[in-house]
Design an enzyme around this catalytic site. Structure first.
Site, mmCIF file in Angstrom:
data_model
loop_
_atom_site.group_PDB
_atom_site.id
_atom_site.type_symbol
_atom_site.label_atom_id
_atom_site.label_comp_id
_atom_site.label_asym_id
_atom_site.label_seq_id
_atom_site.Cartn_x
_atom_site.Cartn_y
_atom_site.Cartn_z
ATOM 1 N N GLU A 147 -51.518 101.951 74.270
ATOM 2 C CA GLU A 147 -51.736 103.432 73.348
ATOM 3 C C GLU A 147 -53.098 103.497 72.849
ATOM 4 O O GLU A 147 -53.887 102.669 72.375
ATOM 5 C CB GLU A 147 -50.913 103.565 72.206
ATOM 6 C CG GLU A 147 -49.678 103.885 72.232
ATOM 7 C CD GLU A 147 -49.090 104.224 70.588
ATOM 8 O OE1 GLU A 147 -49.683 104.663 70.040
ATOM 9 O OE2 GLU A 147 -47.696 104.314 70.505
ATOM 10 N N GLU A 169 -44.495 99.724 66.938
ATOM 11 C CA GLU A 169 -45.423 99.418 65.927
ATOM 12 C C GLU A 169 -44.980 98.901 64.662
ATOM 13 O O GLU A 169 -45.469 98.824 63.654
ATOM 14 C CB GLU A 169 -46.164 100.901 65.585
ATOM 15 C CG GLU A 169 -47.105 101.008 66.792
ATOM 16 C CD GLU A 169 -48.012 102.294 66.565
ATOM 17 O OE1 GLU A 169 -47.554 103.008 65.536
ATOM 18 O OE2 GLU A 169 -48.934 102.688 67.331
#
Ligand SMILES: *[C@@H]1O[C@H](CO)[C@@H](O)[C@H](O)[C@H]1NC(C)=O
Ligand SMILES: *[C@@H]1O[C@H](CO)[C@@H](O)[C@H](O)[C@H]1NC(C)=O
Ligand SMILES: *[C@@H]1O[C@H](CO)[C@@H](O)[C@H](O)[C@H]1NC(C)=O
Ligand SMILES: *[C@@H]1O[C@H](CO)[C@@H](O)[C@H](O)[C@H]1NC(C)=O
Ligand SMILES: *[C@@H]1O[C@H](CO)[C@@H](O)[C@H](O)[C@H]1NC(C)=O
Ligand SMILES: *[C@@H]1O[C@H](CO)[C@@H](O)[C@H](O)[C@H]1NC(C)=O
Ligand SMILES: *[C@@H]1O[C@H](CO)[C@@H](O)[C@H](O)[C@H]1NC(C)=O
Ligand SMILES: *[C@@H]1O[C@H](CO)[C@@H](O)[C@H](O)[C@H]1NC(C)=O
Length: 884
Positions: free
Chosen positions: A565, A469
């Site tokens: 995710e 991320e």
């Protein structure tokens, strides 16, 4: 006193390892800086586990002990080990002290001489100790400085955002300054235990000439032949040394055959003492069988033994690895080639894995370390076994080893090789900007090189990814970096692209390296590595969380090529919570205990927000907390089921090819996104995963218009042609369907197909009174679990009665291979039951749970490693279900 080193080669001494793990012969102690605390240490281990074992601190995972024991990480800790070395050992040319892992900032002394330092827990440190080691007793001393303090001090000169974790984490600042498991300074899913210690094995390696450190394998299929390149990494101490000998590689293939290759070695190792030798082997495709992901075929593995016999002293050094033969490619092609260029879906690039030439939809989850203390995360193989077996049982094909954790152990990847679980391997960088000073980059280079070399041969590893991320964090200004965007972008590129990428491409050229997850893959690279929108559904992988919308509703989800995710929180069961506290007052969402365990800002409110649109739950109910726990698991299971099925359905029109929810496992007893609780109990989500990831699935999509689209999803290599989808309409109060309709259904191999079916049952029925059940009539082994549509919120349904549930244990079978007992239980109910949940304190898992019961009698299995008399199991089981 210096040891007397004999440099003559009179006797032949083979390479030998002198373990320095705690044992009768090697005694380790620890003490803090001011010597107010001392005790016996376990090595490998760590300070939290040592203090726990010594009784200085209590169980770290109970109550508020994560906060109360924080002082431990602020102190300096000294580990001292005493061991003996023989005359014989001292005669070796190379005497190397090897630390597989030191956590993290430490100074090492041997017999009073400083011999080195460490600053990266993921690096193996090796020190030549010929000068310092002595005959007889030796004293090894490692001084660990506080990681919290070390990170803070580094941040003075090398600060990079974020400043600190959010206050809800009860964590520590500047984890990004240290090459240390990032989770250990606190996370939304984890307590902060800034660990310290000798977390991996330490030993002395003595040898005369050379040792084989690692074996890399590169396989490529050309025509009907596998070309296997075996790269052997040798070490000769830390200086250039002549290397003469015979190197052989032997692989055992099918039919008890062995293929052998040998070469005569006459070379000199590099200045750092390493040497690399390649050998090419040709293996006919008939001599090995293909390795497949779980559910698609078998996982044959072949022993590859590499051995070197040196000419001078007849030293023998060897190394064995298991090789699996498979190809894997990440395909990023023009999406229009699959989806046509008429629609939005055809824009951008595909993102899917081809294994052995077949596109495989990746079903799975995200792996976090199996324990919050790294020394336990790498030593409790039974926990790893249980979790990976659980993933396999839920038809998972891929797990993402998340960047907030560690490079897992050899054991972990070996087990994945055996189970057919592919690994998406993040490098351990997560949710932060990282420094790029010289010292940092140098240690990262060593870290990445060592770990890729160690793990590269595993067939389970599918790809490497630079970070978790961090591209999104920079693009979306998570850490207030926008005013310095250009600077942080430059540093990002320096670290993940200029520094790390060439190492991986060099060592492992056949695997894709993605810079970040999520990213747009090639598109991110084209846009200078920080894409304009790293979450663009038309490219790469995405992460998606939305705590405000109703997550049971499939229509809220944006399409994705690959969802790596997505998740929602739930609370662990009362049984698991009770391992953390027994104080009655703690079982309240507003208690100090519950608040301290909830690291997600507004976490409980978001859980309530997911429950509200579906189920009745009144805060004045005396059983409110227990119900909140149960309903949180229902809502998590239903939501992740909806989202996972949405992605599987979207293979049909968006070529979505992956669904890996956040997160598989847990590091403590707290509200988190996991499907399996700390301690190993399956939440309702994991039971549901077993069904929603079923290889064949009838999957409805209830639309706002009231229409229901029906997909047939087929992960098998054979098409489904002569099957029928059965749609039953039930009243909430009866097992007899109001109506039943059958539709011909078909789906090609490896596909998801929207069926040409019109489900319009609403005219004659009040939607509050009915629900739909979908099943598949097909020839075995094709089958689908039941699937359902509840047209109205459950709090508003009419006719649901209070059930009478009885259960008997009817049979017990020993499953010898797994060393488990399989209890058959028969259940009788007198009406429809929603989310029937069976719970027992006994260790084990059910064949199904959280069941929508539409039949008066059914059987379940309870698989447990423990024998108990049937009656005891029967009496221990409690039932929960939803009722208005
Ligand atoms: C010694 O260290 C302990 C643990 O960090 C601390 O509680 C104590 O106050 C220290 N004692 C002195 C005299 O500094
Ligand atoms: C450490 O172990 C030794 C030997 O087993 C024992 O004699 C000693 O009491 C232990 N020390 C502590 C502090 O437990
Ligand atoms: C080994 O290599 C050296 C240097 O290249 C050469 O002089 C020597 O003859 C070789 N020895 C053998 C046995 O091939
Ligand atoms: C769209 O697809 C058609 C058929 O594959 C092709 O002929 C055409 O060039 C494509 N158009 C664009 C704009 O890519
Ligand atoms: C709470 O009680 C249960 C049952 O007696 C026990 O197993 C558990 O260890 C206790 N938990 C704590 C935190 O003491
Ligand atoms: C917890 O506290 C919040 C905020 O004060 C309140 O709105 C909520 O009703 C409380 N929850 C319970 C179960 O009492
Ligand atoms: C919750 O229960 C209380 C007392 O039993 C009742 O007065 C109240 O109306 C209930 N609230 C809702 C929303 O059902
Ligand atoms: C519940 O079901 C069992 C067996 O089916 C029956 O024996 C029992 O009487 C029932 N109890 C009630 C309260 O109806």
């Amino acid at each position: 006193m210096k040891a007397l080193i004999l440099l003559c080669g009179v006797i032949s001494i083979h390479a030998k390892i002198i373990p320095l793990s705690s044992s009768n012969d090697v005694v380790w102690t620890f003490q803090n800086k001011n010597e107010s605390i001392m005790g016996n240490a376990t090595v490998p281990g760590g300070i939290y586990s040592d203090l726990q074992n010594a009784g200085v601190i209590g169980n770290i995972l109970t109550g508020l002990n994560d906060i109360f024991t924080r002082w431990v990480s602020y102190d300096t800790w000294i580990y001292t080990g005493r061991f003996r070395v023989s005359d014989q050992d001292l005669k070796s040319r190379v005497i190397q002290l090897v630390f597989e892992g030191l956590d993290t900032v430490a100074f090492v002394e041997l017999n009073g001489y400083p011999i080195g330092a460490s600053n990266n827990m993921f690096v193996r440190y090796m020190f030549d100790i010929n000068q310092e080691v002595q005959l007889g007793e030796n004293e090894l001393k490692i001084t660990f400085v506080s990681p919290v303090e070390a990170a803070r001090i580094r941040s003075h000169n090398e600060f990079t955002p974020p400043q600190c974790v959010p206050p809800e984490y009860h964590g520590e600042c500047h984890a990004n300054q240290l090459r240390k498991v990032q989770l250990s300074f606190g996370w939304d899913l984890a307590p902060a235990f800034p660990s310290i210690g000798i977390w991996k094995p330490v030993y002395i390696h003595v040898y005369d000439e050379a040792i084989i450190r690692s074996v890399l394998t590169h396989s490529q299929k050309v025509g009907s032949t596998w070309h296997l390149r075996v790269v052997v990494r040798l070490e000769t101490g830390v200086r250039p040394t002549p290397l003469k000998g015979i190197l052989t590689a032997t692989i055992k293939v099918e039919g008890r055959q062995s293929l052998r290759k040998w070469l005569y070695l006459n070379t000199t190792s590099r200045t750092d003492g390493t040497a690399e030798i390649s050998m090419d082997m040709q293996i006919s495709e008939n001599q090995v069988r293909l390795w497949w992901p779980n559910g698609y075929g078998e996982q044959p593995l072949y022993d590859l033994d590499v051995q070197m016999t040196t000419l001078d002293k007849q030293d023998i050094t060897s190394k064995s690895v298991k090789v699996g033969f498979r190809t894997i490619q990440l395909i990023e092609d023009d999406a229009a080639s699959i989806l046509g260029n008429k629609t939005d879906a055809g824009l951008g690039l595909t993102f899917y894995f081809k294994v052995n030439g077949y596109p495989i939809f990746m079903k799975g989850s995200n792996w976090v370390p199996s324990h919050i203390l790294p020394e336990y995360a790498i030593s409790q193989n039974d926990v790893v076994d249980f979790l990976l077996d659980s993933a396999r049982a839920a038809h998972m094909t891929m797990l993402r080893v998340w960047g907030g954790g560690i490079y897992e152990t050899d054991y972990f990847y070996e087990k994945c090789d055996e189970l057919g679980i592919l690994i998406w391997q993040d490098l351990p960088f997560a949710c932060a900007m990282y420094p790029i000073d010289r010292q940092f980059l140098q240690t990262v280079i060593e870290e990445v090189e060592q770990n890729v070399v160690r793990l590269q041969h595993h067939p389970s590893i599918a790809l490497w990814v630079g970070n978790n991320e961090n591209e999104a964090a920079l693009r979306f200004n998570w850490f207030k970096t926008s005013s310095n965007f250009a600077l942080y972008k430059k540093e990002y590129v320096k670290l993940y692209v200029d520094t790390i990428r060439p190492i991986i491409e060099d060592l492992d050229p056949r695997r894709r390296y993605l810079v970040s997850s999520p990213s747009n893959g090639f598109k991110s690279e084209e846009e200078g590595y920080i894409a304009n929108n790293p979450y663009d559904p038309h490219f790469g992988d995405t992460h998606y969380y939305n705590y405000l919308a109703d997550n049971w509703d499939k229509s809220i989800y944006p399409k994705a090529r690959f969802s790596s995710e997505y998740g929602l929180q739930s609370l662990p069961s009362m049984i698991t919570l009770r391992t953390a506290t027994n104080v009655t007052e703690d079982f309240h969402v507003n208690s100090t205990f519950c608040k301290a365990r909830q690291h997600a800002p507004n976490g409980y409110a978001f859980i309530s927000l997911q429950i509200q649109p579906h189920m009745k739950l009144n805060e004045t109910d005396p059983a409110y907390f227990e119900k909140f726990v149960f309903y949180s698991q229902i809502t998590q299971a239903m939501a992740i089921k909806a989202e996972s099925e949405f992605y599987r359905q979207s293979q049909a029109d968006f070529y979505t090819m992956g669904a890996m929810y956040w997160q598989l496992n847990d590091v403590w007893q707290a509200p988190t996104w996991s499907g399996i609780e700390y301690g190993g109990r399956w939440k309702m989500l994991h039971y549901y995963a077993k069904n929603f990831f079923s290889p064949v699935l009838v999957s409805p999509m209830f639309k706002l218009t009231g229409d229901v689209d029906v997909y047939l999803i087929n992960d098998r290599f054979e098409p489904i042609n002569d099957a029928q989808i059965v749609v039953d309409v039930f009243n909430w109060g009866s097992f007899s369907p109001v109506s039943t309709k059958l539709f011909n259904a078909q789906a090609g191999a490896l596909s998801s197909v929207l069926q040409d079916i019109t489900v319009d049952f609403w005219e004659d029925n009040d939607k509050t009174e009915v629900f739909l059940r979908f099943s598949l009539k097909a020839k075995a082994p094709v089958s689908s679990p039941y699937n359902f549509v509840f047209p109205k919120p459950l709090y508003s349904i009419v006719g649901l009665k209070k059930p009478n549930i009885t259960m008997i244990v009817s049979n017990i079978v020993l499953r010898t291979k797994e060393q488990k007992l399989e209890y058959t239980v028969e259940l009788n109910v007198d009406t429809i039951v929603l989310f029937l949940w069976l719970e027992t304190e006994l260790r084990g898992v059910w064949s199904d749970n959280g069941i929508i019961v539409t039949e008066p009698q059914f059987k379940l299995k309870f698989i447990s490693p423990i024998y108990v008399p049937p009656l005891q199991l029967q009496k221990s089981v409690t039932f929960q279900y939803y009722s208005n």
